[in-house]
Design a protein around this motif. Structure first.
Motif, PDB file in Angstrom:
ATOM      1  N   CYS A   4       0.850  -1.190   0.000  1.00  0.00           N
ATOM      2  CA  CYS A   4       0.000   0.000   0.000  1.00  0.00           C
ATOM      3  C   CYS A   4       0.885   1.239   0.000  1.00  0.00           C
ATOM      4  N   ASP A   5       0.657   2.110  -0.968  1.00  0.00           N
ATOM      5  CA  ASP A   5       1.344   3.391  -1.047  1.00  0.00           C
ATOM      6  C   ASP A   5       0.359   4.507  -0.756  1.00  0.00           C
ATOM      7  N   LEU A  37      -3.523  -7.618   0.921  1.00  0.00           N
ATOM      8  CA  LEU A  37      -4.164  -6.831   1.967  1.00  0.00           C
ATOM      9  C   LEU A  37      -3.600  -7.143   3.354  1.00  0.00           C
ATOM     10  N   ALA A  38      -3.266  -8.402   3.610  1.00  0.00           N
ATOM     11  CA  ALA A  38      -2.692  -8.756   4.917  1.00  0.00           C
ATOM     12  C   ALA A  38      -1.358  -8.049   5.117  1.00  0.00           C
ATOM     13  N   PHE A  46      -1.052   2.854  12.378  1.00  0.00           N
ATOM     14  CA  PHE A  46      -2.145   3.818  12.253  1.00  0.00           C
ATOM     15  C   PHE A  46      -2.996   3.581  11.006  1.00  0.00           C
ATOM     16  N   PHE A  47      -2.741   2.451  10.321  1.00  0.00           N
ATOM     17  CA  PHE A  47      -3.533   2.066   9.156  1.00  0.00           C
ATOM     18  C   PHE A  47      -3.988   0.623   9.324  1.00  0.00           C
ATOM     19  N   SER A  48      -5.267   0.383   9.027  1.00  0.00           N
ATOM     20  CA  SER A  48      -5.799  -0.976   9.155  1.00  0.00           C
ATOM     21  C   SER A  48      -6.663  -1.327   7.958  1.00  0.00           C
ATOM     22  N   VAL A  49      -6.699  -2.611   7.658  1.00  0.00           N
ATOM     23  CA  VAL A  49      -7.597  -3.156   6.650  1.00  0.00           C
ATOM     24  C   VAL A  49      -8.739  -3.852   7.374  1.00  0.00           C
ATOM     25  N   GLY A  50      -9.941  -3.323   7.183  1.00  0.00           N
ATOM     26  CA  GLY A  50     -11.123  -3.943   7.773  1.00  0.00           C
ATOM     27  C   GLY A  50     -11.355  -3.634   9.234  1.00  0.00           C
TER      28      GLY A  50
END
Length: 263
Positions: A4-5, A37-38, A46-50
C-alpha cells in the motif's frame, strides 16, 4: 512497490463554457494491492484493513459489496470475475486500487479506479467506480488496446445536478513506481463540459509518512463530500441549470470502449 502506497495529489476540476468554474485542492489517496491486503495491514500501526484506525480500508465499501449487508466479496476476486466477462481466458496477475481511505472511520469516494495487470505488469483492465451524493454507484469498465489506454464511456449515471445524464466520458490513468496521473474529460456532443485531473506522487505507507501526508494535505473525515457541496453552492449562485436526479441505471456497470481520439 509496497503493498500500500500513499499518494499526495493535486486535484483540479475545470468547468468549461459559460459560466466557467474552477476547483483546486489537495488530495490524499491510497494505491493498494488487493492481493496483498494482509501485508498492507502491517505497514503502519495507524492504518488498518477492515478495522477502525486513523486511516483504514474496508472492502465492504466497494464494488459488489457497496450498499449490501451480505458477506464481503473479495475485491481482487471481483475484478478477476469482471475481467473474465470482458477478456475470456485472460490471466490477471495483479490488481491495484486507487481510492480515498477512510479517515477516522469515514470517507466519501467520488471516483475509485481499479487497475488489473498481466504477468508482465501491463495494464489489461480498468474499472472506474463512480459514486454520487445520493448513495448510488456505477462502474465503467474497459480494456486498453494497441497501446491506447484511454477509455470512452457513454454517460448513463447521474453525478452532478448541474449536468444532464447525456454525453460521454474519456478516461485515462497513467502510473509508474512514483507517479499517478488521472484524467477525466466529460463531453456533451463534441464540446468539453468538464475536465477533472488528479496528479500525485507515491510514497510507501508507514507511521511517519502517514502523519506527514495528513499534515501536508490538511485532510479530515468527509472533506471530499464537504468540498462537493461547497462547490455546488457556488454553482447554484451562478444560476446554472439544475437537473433532477433520474432513475439510476439497472445494471451496476457498463462497458467502456477503447478510444483513439485522445483527451
Amino acid at each position: 512497490m509496497a503493498a500500500c502506497d500513499l499518494m499526495i495529489s493535486d486535484i483540479h476540476h475545470t468547468r468549461h463554457g459559460k459560466p466557467s468554474h474552477f476547483l483546486a485542492r489537495r488530495g490524499l489517496s491510497i494505491w493498494i494491492d488487493l492481493d496483498r491486503l494482509a501485508e498492507a495491514n502491517q505497514q503502519s500501526r495507524f492504518f488498518s484493513v477492515g478495522q477502525f484506525n486513523v486511516l483504514s480500508f474496508f472492502e465492504s465499501d466497494y464494488g459488489p459489496n457497496f450498499g449490501h449487508k451480505r458477506p464481503v466479496i473479495s475485491l481482487s476476486a471481483y475484478v478477476r470475475d469482471m475481467a473474465s466477462k470482458i477478456l475470456p481466458n485472460a490471466h490477471v496477475a495483479h490488481v491495484r486500487l486507487l481510492t480515498f481511505p477512510r479517515i477516522i472511520g469515514v470517507s466519501f469516494n467520488p471516483l475509485s479506479v481499479y487497475v488489473a495487470q498481466n504477468d508482465l505488469g501491463v495494464d489489461m483492465l480498468y474499472i472506474y467506480e463512480v459514486r454520487n451524493t445520493f448513495g448510488e454507484m456505477h462502474a465503467y469498465i474497459g480494456t486498453p488496446a494497441d497501446g491506447h489506454s484511454i477509455l470512452e464511456a457513454q454517460k448513463i449515471f447521474h453525478v452532478s445536478p448541474f449536468f444532464p445524464v447525456t454525453g460521454s466520458y474519456r478516461l485515462h490513468i497513467r502510473h509508474d513506481q512514483v507517479h499517478i496521473n488521472l484524467v477525466m474529460r466529460y463531453l456533451i456532443g463534441t464540446k468539453p463540459a468538464l475536465t477533472a485531473t488528479m496528479r500525485g506522487v507515491l510514497a510507501p505507507l508507514g507511521n511517519s509518512s502517514l502523519w506527514a501526508a495528513l499534515w501536508h494535505t490538511h485532510q479530515w473525515p468527509l472533506r471530499p463530500l464537504l468540498s462537493i457541496h461547497v462547490e455546488a453552492a457556488k454553482l447554484w449562485m451562478k444560476k446554472l441549470r439544475f437537473y433532477k436526479r433520474p432513475t439510476p441505471p439497472a445494471s451496476p456497470w457498463s462497458k467502456a470502449r477503447n478510444s483513439l481520439n485522445g483527451l
